[in-house]
Each structure stands twice: as C-alpha cells, then as structure tokens.
Design a protein around this motif. Structure first.
Motif, PDB file in Angstrom:
ATOM      1  N   CYS A  43       1.375   3.479   0.086  1.00 48.06           N
ATOM      2  CA  CYS A  43       1.264   3.476  -1.241  1.00 48.06           C
ATOM      3  C   CYS A  43       1.563   4.657  -2.456  1.00 48.06           C
ATOM      4  O   CYS A  43       1.442   5.866  -2.059  1.00 48.06           O
ATOM      5  CB  CYS A  43      -0.807   3.447  -2.000  1.00 48.06           C
ATOM      6  SG  CYS A  43      -1.072   3.599  -3.868  1.00 48.06           S
ATOM      7  N   THR A  44       2.554   5.041  -3.187  1.00 51.00           N
ATOM      8  CA  THR A  44       2.811   6.151  -4.092  1.00 51.00           C
ATOM      9  C   THR A  44       2.261   6.864  -4.351  1.00 51.00           C
ATOM     10  O   THR A  44       1.777   8.527  -4.610  1.00 51.00           O
ATOM     11  CB  THR A  44       3.926   5.920  -5.200  1.00 51.00           C
ATOM     12  OG1 THR A  44       3.136   4.630  -5.704  1.00 51.00           O
ATOM     13  CG2 THR A  44       5.093   5.413  -4.209  1.00 51.00           C
ATOM     14  N   LYS A  45       0.649   6.530  -5.061  1.00 51.90           N
ATOM     15  CA  LYS A  45       0.304   6.986  -5.911  1.00 51.90           C
ATOM     16  C   LYS A  45      -1.484   7.448  -4.680  1.00 51.90           C
ATOM     17  O   LYS A  45      -1.710   8.538  -4.995  1.00 51.90           O
ATOM     18  CB  LYS A  45      -0.813   6.310  -6.431  1.00 51.90           C
ATOM     19  CG  LYS A  45      -0.483   6.159  -7.549  1.00 51.90           C
ATOM     20  CD  LYS A  45      -1.670   5.391  -8.899  1.00 51.90           C
ATOM     21  CE  LYS A  45      -0.776   5.121 -10.084  1.00 51.90           C
ATOM     22  NZ  LYS A  45      -1.540   4.313 -11.477  1.00 51.90           N
ATOM     23  N   CYS A  46      -1.759   6.524  -3.670  1.00 48.31           N
ATOM     24  CA  CYS A  46      -2.873   7.271  -3.125  1.00 48.31           C
ATOM     25  C   CYS A  46      -2.636   7.365  -1.801  1.00 48.31           C
ATOM     26  O   CYS A  46      -3.396   7.902  -0.726  1.00 48.31           O
ATOM     27  CB  CYS A  46      -4.671   5.862  -2.944  1.00 48.31           C
ATOM     28  SG  CYS A  46      -4.244   4.372  -1.874  1.00 48.31           S
ATOM     29  N   ASN A  47      -1.971   6.996  -1.443  1.00 46.46           N
ATOM     30  CA  ASN A  47      -0.584   7.227  -0.562  1.00 46.46           C
ATOM     31  C   ASN A  47      -1.348   7.482   0.736  1.00 46.46           C
ATOM     32  O   ASN A  47      -1.376   7.279   2.305  1.00 46.46           O
ATOM     33  CB  ASN A  47      -0.861   8.792   0.363  1.00 46.46           C
ATOM     34  CG  ASN A  47      -0.018   9.905  -0.380  1.00 46.46           C
ATOM     35  OD1 ASN A  47       0.751   9.478  -0.770  1.00 46.46           O
ATOM     36  ND2 ASN A  47      -0.065  11.367  -0.865  1.00 46.46           N
ATOM     37  N   ARG A  48      -2.271   6.066   0.487  1.00 46.52           N
ATOM     38  CA  ARG A  48      -2.868   4.988   1.601  1.00 46.52           C
ATOM     39  C   ARG A  48      -1.517   3.703   2.837  1.00 46.52           C
ATOM     40  O   ARG A  48       0.016   3.641   2.074  1.00 46.52           O
ATOM     41  CB  ARG A  48      -3.652   3.842   1.310  1.00 46.52           C
ATOM     42  CG  ARG A  48      -4.251   2.869   2.489  1.00 46.52           C
ATOM     43  CD  ARG A  48      -5.335   2.521   1.882  1.00 46.52           C
ATOM     44  NE  ARG A  48      -5.049   0.677   2.333  1.00 46.52           N
ATOM     45  CZ  ARG A  48      -5.999  -0.341   1.838  1.00 46.52           C
ATOM     46  NH1 ARG A  48      -6.045  -0.402   0.393  1.00 46.52           N
ATOM     47  NH2 ARG A  48      -5.679  -0.813   2.554  1.00 46.52           N
ATOM     48  N   THR A  49      -1.270   4.595   4.030  1.00 48.29           N
ATOM     49  CA  THR A  49      -0.377   3.764   4.755  1.00 48.29           C
ATOM     50  C   THR A  49      -1.382   2.058   5.919  1.00 48.29           C
ATOM     51  O   THR A  49      -1.751   2.471   5.934  1.00 48.29           O
ATOM     52  CB  THR A  49       0.132   4.430   6.193  1.00 48.29           C
ATOM     53  OG1 THR A  49      -0.942   5.484   6.385  1.00 48.29           O
ATOM     54  CG2 THR A  49       1.121   5.270   4.861  1.00 48.29           C
ATOM     55  N   GLU A  50      -0.541   1.710   5.480  1.00 49.83           N
ATOM     56  CA  GLU A  50      -0.009  -0.031   6.931  1.00 49.83           C
ATOM     57  C   GLU A  50       0.925  -0.218   6.479  1.00 49.83           C
ATOM     58  O   GLU A  50       1.306   0.656   6.585  1.00 49.83           O
ATOM     59  CB  GLU A  50      -1.077  -0.992   5.735  1.00 49.83           C
ATOM     60  CG  GLU A  50      -2.222  -0.792   4.871  1.00 49.83           C
ATOM     61  CD  GLU A  50      -3.868  -0.223   5.829  1.00 49.83           C
ATOM     62  OE1 GLU A  50      -3.279  -1.551   7.387  1.00 49.83           O
ATOM     63  OE2 GLU A  50      -4.572  -0.049   5.407  1.00 49.83           O
ATOM     64  N   ARG A  51       0.329  -1.127   7.962  1.00 51.81           N
ATOM     65  CA  ARG A  51       1.491  -1.504   8.845  1.00 51.81           C
ATOM     66  C   ARG A  51       2.698  -2.707   7.686  1.00 51.81           C
ATOM     67  O   ARG A  51       4.100  -2.158   8.174  1.00 51.81           O
ATOM     68  CB  ARG A  51       1.590  -2.524   9.914  1.00 51.81           C
ATOM     69  CG  ARG A  51       2.161  -2.104  11.857  1.00 51.81           C
ATOM     70  CD  ARG A  51       1.961  -2.779  12.107  1.00 51.81           C
ATOM     71  NE  ARG A  51       2.932  -4.100  11.989  1.00 51.81           N
ATOM     72  CZ  ARG A  51       2.732  -5.695  12.964  1.00 51.81           C
ATOM     73  NH1 ARG A  51       1.312  -5.994  13.007  1.00 51.81           N
ATOM     74  NH2 ARG A  51       3.546  -6.607  12.989  1.00 51.81           N
ATOM     75  N   ARG A  52       1.814  -3.446   7.235  1.00 55.06           N
ATOM     76  CA  ARG A  52       2.529  -4.009   6.441  1.00 55.06           C
ATOM     77  C   ARG A  52       2.658  -4.502   4.581  1.00 55.06           C
ATOM     78  O   ARG A  52       1.130  -3.598   5.082  1.00 55.06           O
ATOM     79  CB  ARG A  52       2.467  -5.931   6.473  1.00 55.06           C
ATOM     80  CG  ARG A  52       3.101  -5.814   8.017  1.00 55.06           C
ATOM     81  CD  ARG A  52       2.974  -7.229   8.400  1.00 55.06           C
ATOM     82  NE  ARG A  52       1.477  -7.774   8.229  1.00 55.06           N
ATOM     83  CZ  ARG A  52       0.806  -8.253   9.886  1.00 55.06           C
ATOM     84  NH1 ARG A  52       1.768  -8.463  10.856  1.00 55.06           N
ATOM     85  NH2 ARG A  52       0.024  -8.783   9.887  1.00 55.06           N
ATOM     86  N   PRO A  53       2.674  -4.538   4.172  1.00 55.46           N
ATOM     87  CA  PRO A  53       1.813  -4.224   2.079  1.00 55.46           C
ATOM     88  C   PRO A  53       1.224  -5.654   2.136  1.00 55.46           C
ATOM     89  O   PRO A  53       0.109  -5.158   1.730  1.00 55.46           O
ATOM     90  CB  PRO A  53       2.851  -4.884   1.596  1.00 55.46           C
ATOM     91  CG  PRO A  53       5.488  -4.710   2.551  1.00 55.46           C
ATOM     92  CD  PRO A  53       4.527  -5.046   3.447  1.00 55.46           C
ATOM     93  N   LYS A  54       1.226  -6.785   3.111  1.00 56.27           N
ATOM     94  CA  LYS A  54       0.244  -7.685   3.320  1.00 56.27           C
ATOM     95  C   LYS A  54      -0.897  -7.284   3.861  1.00 56.27           C
ATOM     96  O   LYS A  54      -2.338  -7.937   3.412  1.00 56.27           O
ATOM     97  CB  LYS A  54       0.636  -8.504   3.844  1.00 56.27           C
ATOM     98  CG  LYS A  54      -0.241 -10.005   4.175  1.00 56.27           C
ATOM     99  CD  LYS A  54       0.552 -11.251   4.664  1.00 56.27           C
ATOM    100  CE  LYS A  54       0.654 -11.085   6.440  1.00 56.27           C
ATOM    101  NZ  LYS A  54       1.223 -12.240   6.392  1.00 56.27           N
ATOM    102  N   ASP A  55      -1.322  -5.915   5.073  1.00 55.31           N
ATOM    103  CA  ASP A  55      -2.291  -5.582   5.273  1.00 55.31           C
ATOM    104  C   ASP A  55      -3.432  -4.231   4.027  1.00 55.31           C
ATOM    105  O   ASP A  55      -4.461  -4.330   4.046  1.00 55.31           O
ATOM    106  CB  ASP A  55      -2.240  -4.782   6.447  1.00 55.31           C
ATOM    107  CG  ASP A  55      -1.206  -5.334   7.264  1.00 55.31           C
ATOM    108  OD1 ASP A  55      -2.021  -6.742   7.433  1.00 55.31           O
ATOM    109  OD2 ASP A  55      -0.769  -4.682   8.304  1.00 55.31           O
ATOM    110  N   PHE A  56      -2.510  -5.093   2.750  1.00 60.48           N
ATOM    111  CA  PHE A  56      -3.131  -3.427   1.888  1.00 60.48           C
ATOM    112  C   PHE A  56      -4.709  -4.661   1.134  1.00 60.48           C
ATOM    113  O   PHE A  56      -5.216  -3.993   1.002  1.00 60.48           O
ATOM    114  CB  PHE A  56      -2.343  -3.378   0.567  1.00 60.48           C
ATOM    115  CG  PHE A  56      -1.947  -1.668   1.404  1.00 60.48           C
ATOM    116  CD1 PHE A  56      -2.462  -0.818   0.732  1.00 60.48           C
ATOM    117  CD2 PHE A  56      -0.404  -1.791   2.284  1.00 60.48           C
ATOM    118  CE1 PHE A  56      -1.638   0.395   0.946  1.00 60.48           C
ATOM    119  CE2 PHE A  56       0.271  -1.077   2.133  1.00 60.48           C
ATOM    120  CZ  PHE A  56      -0.444   0.166   1.754  1.00 60.48           C
ATOM    121  N   LYS A  57      -4.057  -5.853   1.509  1.00 62.27           N
ATOM    122  CA  LYS A  57      -5.850  -6.627   0.864  1.00 62.27           C
ATOM    123  C   LYS A  57      -6.828  -6.913   1.110  1.00 62.27           C
ATOM    124  O   LYS A  57      -6.855  -6.460   2.652  1.00 62.27           O
ATOM    125  CB  LYS A  57      -5.005  -8.344   0.743  1.00 62.27           C
ATOM    126  CG  LYS A  57      -3.874  -8.260  -0.021  1.00 62.27           C
ATOM    127  CD  LYS A  57      -3.492  -9.320  -0.776  1.00 62.27           C
ATOM    128  CE  LYS A  57      -2.378  -9.454  -1.316  1.00 62.27           C
ATOM    129  NZ  LYS A  57      -1.155 -10.157  -1.031  1.00 62.27           N
TER     130      LYS A  57
END
Length: 57
Positions: A43-57
């Motif tokens: 994420c560009t704002k909170c710098n949270r990293t996950e393996r795929r974009p789908k994992d953010f949910k």
C-alpha cells in the motif's frame, strides 16, 4: 486464412486495488531477498505489505 493474431485480439485491462484500511492504492513491487525475486503487494499510504492484493481483505 489470414486471421488476427491471438495477442491482437486480447484487451488490455488494468485493475486498481484499494487498501480497505486507509483507501490508498496497492502497487505490486518486485523485491530481491534471500537470493530470490519476490513479488509483493504494498500500500502506498500505510506501507502494509502482503503477498497478493487479494490478501488485504
């Protein structure tokens, strides 16, 4: 029979992913760590990293 190539028939669709926490845009990055290339979504704002974009949910 001269038809169009397979690549010319496909449509280009870019998809934007939005972080559910901060509403920032999620971008894919390639990182080199431990001798391997890894694709991660960040994420560009909170710098949270996950393996795929789908994992953010």
């Amino acid at each position: 029979m001269a038809g169009a190539s397979k690549n010319s028939r496909t449509t280009v669709a870019t998809q934007k992913f939005i972080c559910p926490d901060c509403q920032g845009e999620i971008v894919m990055k390639t990182m080199f760590e431990n001798g391997r290339l890894r694709n991660v979504a960040q994420c560009t704002k909170c710098n949270r990293t996950e393996r795929r974009p789908k994992d953010f949910k």
